[in-house]
Design a protein around this motif. Structure first.
Motif, PDB file in Angstrom:
ATOM      1  N   ASP A   1       0.808  -1.224   0.000  1.00 16.69           N
ATOM      2  CA  ASP A   1       0.000   0.000   0.000  1.00 16.69           C
ATOM      3  C   ASP A   1       0.838   1.270   0.000  1.00 16.69           C
ATOM      4  OD1 ASP A   1      -2.294  -1.550   0.081  1.00 16.69           O
ATOM      5  OD2 ASP A   1      -2.335  -1.615   2.274  1.00 16.69           O
ATOM      6  N   LYS A   2       2.169   1.126  -0.033  1.00 20.50           N
ATOM      7  CA  LYS A   2       3.044   2.295   0.057  1.00 20.50           C
ATOM      8  C   LYS A   2       3.028   3.133  -1.219  1.00 20.50           C
ATOM      9  CE  LYS A   2       6.214   0.158   3.357  1.00 20.50           C
ATOM     10  NZ  LYS A   2       7.623  -0.271   3.616  1.00 20.50           N
ATOM     11  N   ILE A   3       2.584   2.550  -2.329  1.00 19.97           N
ATOM     12  CA  ILE A   3       2.522   3.307  -3.580  1.00 19.97           C
ATOM     13  C   ILE A   3       1.092   3.322  -4.104  1.00 19.97           C
ATOM     14  CG2 ILE A   3       4.909   2.792  -4.181  1.00 19.97           C
ATOM     15  CD1 ILE A   3       3.882   0.740  -6.179  1.00 19.97           C
ATOM     16  N   SER A   4       0.744   4.371  -4.832  1.00 15.72           N
ATOM     17  CA  SER A   4      -0.602   4.501  -5.379  1.00 15.72           C
ATOM     18  C   SER A   4      -0.750   3.637  -6.628  1.00 15.72           C
ATOM     19  CB  SER A   4      -0.879   5.967  -5.735  1.00 15.72           C
ATOM     20  OG  SER A   4      -0.033   6.381  -6.807  1.00 15.72           O
ATOM     21  N   ARG A   5      -1.989   3.495  -7.081  1.00 16.96           N
ATOM     22  CA  ARG A   5      -2.255   2.735  -8.306  1.00 16.96           C
ATOM     23  C   ARG A   5      -1.573   3.411  -9.499  1.00 16.96           C
ATOM     24  NH1 ARG A   5      -4.494  -2.146  -9.060  1.00 16.96           N
ATOM     25  NH2 ARG A   5      -5.720  -1.410 -10.831  1.00 16.96           N
ATOM     26  N   GLU A   6      -1.586   4.736  -9.517  1.00 18.32           N
ATOM     27  CA  GLU A   6      -0.966   5.468 -10.623  1.00 18.32           C
ATOM     28  C   GLU A   6       0.545   5.241 -10.652  1.00 18.32           C
ATOM     29  OE1 GLU A   6      -3.058   6.739  -8.404  1.00 18.32           O
ATOM     30  OE2 GLU A   6      -4.844   7.038  -9.651  1.00 18.32           O
ATOM     31  N   GLN A   7       1.166   5.278  -9.476  1.00 15.52           N
ATOM     32  CA  GLN A   7       2.606   5.016  -9.395  1.00 15.52           C
ATOM     33  C   GLN A   7       2.922   3.584  -9.797  1.00 15.52           C
ATOM     34  OE1 GLN A   7       2.984   6.191  -5.230  1.00 15.52           O
ATOM     35  NE2 GLN A   7       4.270   7.933  -5.817  1.00 15.52           N
ATOM     36  N   ALA A   8       2.081   2.650  -9.363  1.00 18.12           N
ATOM     37  CA  ALA A   8       2.287   1.242  -9.720  1.00 18.12           C
ATOM     38  C   ALA A   8       2.165   1.039 -11.221  1.00 18.12           C
ATOM     39  CB  ALA A   8       1.274   0.354  -8.983  1.00 18.12           C
ATOM     40  N   PHE A   9       1.191   1.720 -11.841  1.00 17.36           N
ATOM     41  CA  PHE A   9       1.009   1.609 -13.291  1.00 17.36           C
ATOM     42  C   PHE A   9       2.259   2.090 -14.019  1.00 17.36           C
ATOM     43  CE2 PHE A   9      -0.406   3.076 -17.462  1.00 17.36           C
ATOM     44  CZ  PHE A   9      -1.167   1.999 -17.897  1.00 17.36           C
ATOM     45  N   ASP A  10       2.822   3.206 -13.566  1.00 12.10           N
ATOM     46  CA  ASP A  10       4.043   3.736 -14.188  1.00 12.10           C
ATOM     47  C   ASP A  10       5.209   2.764 -14.021  1.00 12.10           C
ATOM     48  OD1 ASP A  10       2.688   6.005 -14.951  1.00 12.10           O
ATOM     49  OD2 ASP A  10       3.369   7.225 -13.260  1.00 12.10           O
ATOM     50  N   GLN A  11       5.329   2.167 -12.828  1.00 14.20           N
ATOM     51  CA  GLN A  11       6.403   1.207 -12.584  1.00 14.20           C
ATOM     52  C   GLN A  11       6.240  -0.033 -13.444  1.00 14.20           C
ATOM     53  OE1 GLN A  11       7.252   0.247  -8.479  1.00 14.20           O
ATOM     54  NE2 GLN A  11       6.987   2.365  -7.820  1.00 14.20           N
ATOM     55  N   VAL A  12       5.005  -0.524 -13.552  1.00 12.00           N
ATOM     56  CA  VAL A  12       4.737  -1.696 -14.392  1.00 12.00           C
ATOM     57  C   VAL A  12       5.100  -1.388 -15.841  1.00 12.00           C
ATOM     58  CG1 VAL A  12       2.925  -3.162 -15.364  1.00 12.00           C
ATOM     59  CG2 VAL A  12       2.965  -2.701 -12.911  1.00 12.00           C
ATOM     60  N   GLN A  13       4.743  -0.204 -16.307  1.00 10.21           N
ATOM     61  CA  GLN A  13       5.061   0.188 -17.685  1.00 10.21           C
ATOM     62  C   GLN A  13       6.572   0.164 -17.915  1.00 10.21           C
ATOM     63  OE1 GLN A  13       3.210   3.832 -18.961  1.00 10.21           O
ATOM     64  NE2 GLN A  13       4.597   4.095 -20.691  1.00 10.21           N
ATOM     65  N   THR A  14       7.336   0.667 -16.952  1.00 10.35           N
ATOM     66  CA  THR A  14       8.792   0.690 -17.079  1.00 10.35           C
ATOM     67  C   THR A  14       9.365  -0.723 -17.094  1.00 10.35           C
ATOM     68  OG1 THR A  14       8.940   2.837 -15.961  1.00 10.35           O
ATOM     69  CG2 THR A  14      10.937   1.480 -16.008  1.00 10.35           C
ATOM     70  N   VAL A  15       8.924  -1.568 -16.156  1.00 12.15           N
ATOM     71  CA  VAL A  15       9.451  -2.925 -16.049  1.00 12.15           C
ATOM     72  C   VAL A  15       9.089  -3.749 -17.281  1.00 12.15           C
ATOM     73  CG1 VAL A  15       9.335  -5.101 -14.753  1.00 12.15           C
ATOM     74  CG2 VAL A  15       9.495  -2.934 -13.520  1.00 12.15           C
ATOM     75  N   LEU A  16       7.827  -3.665 -17.706  1.00  9.66           N
ATOM     76  CA  LEU A  16       7.407  -4.420 -18.897  1.00  9.66           C
ATOM     77  C   LEU A  16       8.173  -3.957 -20.131  1.00  9.66           C
ATOM     78  CD1 LEU A  16       3.517  -4.768 -18.530  1.00  9.66           C
ATOM     79  CD2 LEU A  16       5.291  -6.410 -17.933  1.00  9.66           C
ATOM     80  N   GLY A  17       8.394  -2.665 -20.243  1.00  7.74           N
ATOM     81  CA  GLY A  17       9.155  -2.154 -21.379  1.00  7.74           C
ATOM     82  C   GLY A  17      10.555  -2.733 -21.420  1.00  7.74           C
ATOM     83  N   GLU A  18      11.211  -2.808 -20.257  1.00 11.00           N
ATOM     84  CA  GLU A  18      12.550  -3.392 -20.187  1.00 11.00           C
ATOM     85  C   GLU A  18      12.517  -4.881 -20.542  1.00 11.00           C
ATOM     86  OE1 GLU A  18      15.510  -2.046 -19.620  1.00 11.00           O
ATOM     87  OE2 GLU A  18      14.674  -0.028 -19.516  1.00 11.00           O
ATOM     88  N   ARG A  19      11.512  -5.575 -20.062  1.00 13.81           N
ATOM     89  CA  ARG A  19      11.433  -7.010 -20.344  1.00 13.81           C
ATOM     90  C   ARG A  19      11.204  -7.270 -21.832  1.00 13.81           C
ATOM     91  NH1 ARG A  19       8.005  -9.478 -15.148  1.00 13.81           N
ATOM     92  NH2 ARG A  19       9.562  -8.851 -13.587  1.00 13.81           N
ATOM     93  N   LEU A  20      10.410  -6.450 -22.462  1.00 12.14           N
ATOM     94  CA  LEU A  20      10.151  -6.627 -23.891  1.00 12.14           C
ATOM     95  C   LEU A  20      11.415  -6.365 -24.711  1.00 12.14           C
ATOM     96  CD1 LEU A  20       6.637  -4.937 -24.101  1.00 12.14           C
ATOM     97  CD2 LEU A  20       7.138  -7.377 -24.326  1.00 12.14           C
ATOM     98  N   LEU A  21      12.269  -5.478 -24.214  1.00 12.22           N
ATOM     99  CA  LEU A  21      13.537  -5.212 -24.902  1.00 12.22           C
ATOM    100  C   LEU A  21      14.447  -6.430 -24.916  1.00 12.22           C
ATOM    101  CD1 LEU A  21      14.423  -1.625 -23.641  1.00 12.22           C
ATOM    102  CD2 LEU A  21      14.039  -2.292 -26.010  1.00 12.22           C
TER     103      LEU A  21
END
Length: 296
Positions: free
Chosen positions: A62-82
């Motif tokens: 609960d330390k991060i908001s849904r919006e922050q989590a969405f941004d983090q997921v976008q970053t991690v998924l982008g790296e994984r796709l690379l």
């Protein structure tokens, strides 16, 4: 199976071999992690392959908001796709909680999906003090592990059973991937195997030194877990009882071939997902007629 944790060049050596050995880290043998793919922020055209609609679930903490989590997921998924290979991949965020991913046919679809949605949360945990149940739990672990390694059809059930055993054998995490600032892979000191090298931030280095000092000479292992699966475990030599292992780095040495070491290093380099990702929709797609306007 004996394990050891010994000092190398400002590092810890974690060995999964059946015999204990010492080796210094050969930093010159490390290989750089390359990102050969290209990731498009719009749908690919022409395109032939699979389109995935991914959905983000409830945030783990609960330390991060849904919006922050969405941004983090976008970053991690982008790296994984690379890191999927020398291909172009489509990746379109669909706020507030979905993503569209295009995987060309030349990619192993099942393997790619597994790599994309895995949480990849690394934790260090200390084995609890010995109890009357410890020996029984260890025997169960020894019986189940070969079945998992053999990739039997009921492997998911075996993973759950092992996770329950580890929950009883080990305490809560004392160090996590949030303190890992770099991960790479290098040729192992012996055999045709590969190592994975972890480097901690200042806080992680201090915590690692403290926990190795605490466990030194106890014969109780430190367990390194990737999600709920035990990656490796190690016993710290009594010689570190006064100082612990300093230097801020650790070398995970085990039965890794190049592909396994590279994939693990990539996972740790990219970071873990702050929320679960599920595949909401899968669709085979072939498009050749491309409009002049950008696709969303």
């Amino acid at each position: 199976m004996p394990y050891s944790l010994q000092s190398g060049i400002a590092s810890a050596l974690i060995t999964l071999a059946t015999t204990t050995h010492c080796a210094d880290v050969d930093w010159l043998s490390q290989f750089p992690i390359s990102l050969p793919s290209t990731v498009s922020s719009a749908k690919l055209c022409p395109f032939q392959g699979t389109e995935l609609t991914l959905q983000m679930g409830k945030v783990y903490q609960d330390k991060i908001s849904r919006e922050q989590a969405f941004d983090q997921v976008q970053t991690v998924l982008g790296e994984r796709l690379l890191n999927l290979g020398r291909v172009a991949v489509g990746f379109v965020p669909l706020p507030p909680n979905q993503f569209l991913v295009q995987l060309p046919d030349q990619i192993d679809q099942r393997q790619a999906v597994e790599q994309i949605i895995q949480r990849s949360h690394l934790t260090f945990r200390l084995q609890n003090p010995t109890t009357p149940q410890t020996e029984s739990l260890l025997l169960q672990k020894i019986e189940l592990q070969p079945k998992l390694d053999a990739k039997q059809s009921d492997s998911r059930q075996i993973e759950k059973q092992l996770a329950q055993i580890y929950q009883k054998l080990y305490g809560p995490p004392v160090l996590t991937d949030k303190n890992v600032i770099d991960a790479s892979y290098q040729v192992a000191a012996v055999g045709h195997l590969w190592d994975v090298v972890l480097r901690f931030d200042a806080q992680g280095a201090e915590q690692f030194q403290q926990i190795t000092q605490k466990m030194a000479g106890t014969q109780r292992p430190i367990g390194i877990f990737l999600d709920d699966q035990l990656l490796s475990e190690a016993i710290v030599s009594s010689q570190f009882a006064k100082t612990g292992i300093a230097g801020g780095a650790a070398v995970v040495t085990g039965n890794f071939d190049l592909e396994k070491a590279k994939n693990l290093a990539f996972q740790l380099q990219e970071g873990s997902l702050p929320a679960p990702i599920t595949v909401l929709k899968t669709e085979a797609v072939q498009t050749e007629q491309c409009s002049s306007s950008p696709q969303v």
